[in-house]
Design an enzyme around this catalytic site. Sequence first.
Site, PDB file in Angstrom:
ATOM      1  N   TYR A  22     -64.227 -27.481 -56.618  1.00 54.79           N
ATOM      2  CA  TYR A  22     -64.933 -26.269 -56.518  1.00 54.79           C
ATOM      3  C   TYR A  22     -66.033 -26.487 -56.073  1.00 54.79           C
ATOM      4  O   TYR A  22     -67.132 -25.573 -55.972  1.00 54.79           O
ATOM      5  CB  TYR A  22     -65.126 -25.673 -58.444  1.00 54.79           C
ATOM      6  CG  TYR A  22     -63.984 -25.307 -58.652  1.00 54.79           C
ATOM      7  CD1 TYR A  22     -63.305 -24.814 -58.536  1.00 54.79           C
ATOM      8  CD2 TYR A  22     -63.452 -26.044 -60.030  1.00 54.79           C
ATOM      9  CE1 TYR A  22     -62.341 -23.798 -59.105  1.00 54.79           C
ATOM     10  CE2 TYR A  22     -62.250 -26.093 -60.457  1.00 54.79           C
ATOM     11  CZ  TYR A  22     -61.594 -25.207 -60.600  1.00 54.79           C
ATOM     12  OH  TYR A  22     -60.404 -24.597 -61.164  1.00 54.79           O
ATOM     13  N   HIS A  99     -61.239 -16.473 -54.971  1.00 54.91           N
ATOM     14  CA  HIS A  99     -61.387 -17.572 -55.611  1.00 54.91           C
ATOM     15  C   HIS A  99     -61.498 -18.808 -54.340  1.00 54.91           C
ATOM     16  O   HIS A  99     -60.925 -19.260 -53.589  1.00 54.91           O
ATOM     17  CB  HIS A  99     -59.569 -18.089 -55.386  1.00 54.91           C
ATOM     18  CG  HIS A  99     -59.333 -17.465 -56.879  1.00 54.91           C
ATOM     19  ND1 HIS A  99     -59.257 -17.687 -57.992  1.00 54.91           N
ATOM     20  CD2 HIS A  99     -58.123 -15.733 -56.112  1.00 54.91           C
ATOM     21  CE1 HIS A  99     -58.382 -16.025 -59.042  1.00 54.91           C
ATOM     22  NE2 HIS A  99     -57.909 -15.514 -57.852  1.00 54.91           N
TER      23      HIS A  99
END
Length: 143
Positions: A22, A99
């Site tokens: 991430y 996302h």
Amino acid sequence: MIVQVINGPNLGRLGRREPDVYGDTTHDQLAALIEAEAAALGLKAIVRQSDSEAELLDWIHGAADANQPVILNAGGLTHTSVALRDACAELSAPLIEVHISNVHAREEFRRHSYLSPVATGVIVGLGVQGYLLALRYLAGRPA
């Protein structure tokens, strides 16, 4: 135009949780990036994060009532929540599903989204830049 940017479970842990997946941008840094980009585009972004599905539903309902576009990263609820999908289906303004990671290159269970069928568009795998791209798309649409 006001844009609701809604982040779901675990996204408050950005920068600490799996930075190899991430990135190292924290949620506070992400919010600042989004708010600055929105202002540069003549938009106002309201950036929120919650680990509570009920709170996410309340925010989506509020956006539906106010006819405001939504940029949504529902985290793991993307793959599990029919309730969130149903709330998103009520939106009349655009819904952009975002996302940070490429969910299609990860575990099999992450490849299904209950939200994509009711989203205007989906941005995956472009890191936090995906949020900024979503804002640019919304800025180019008539109010």
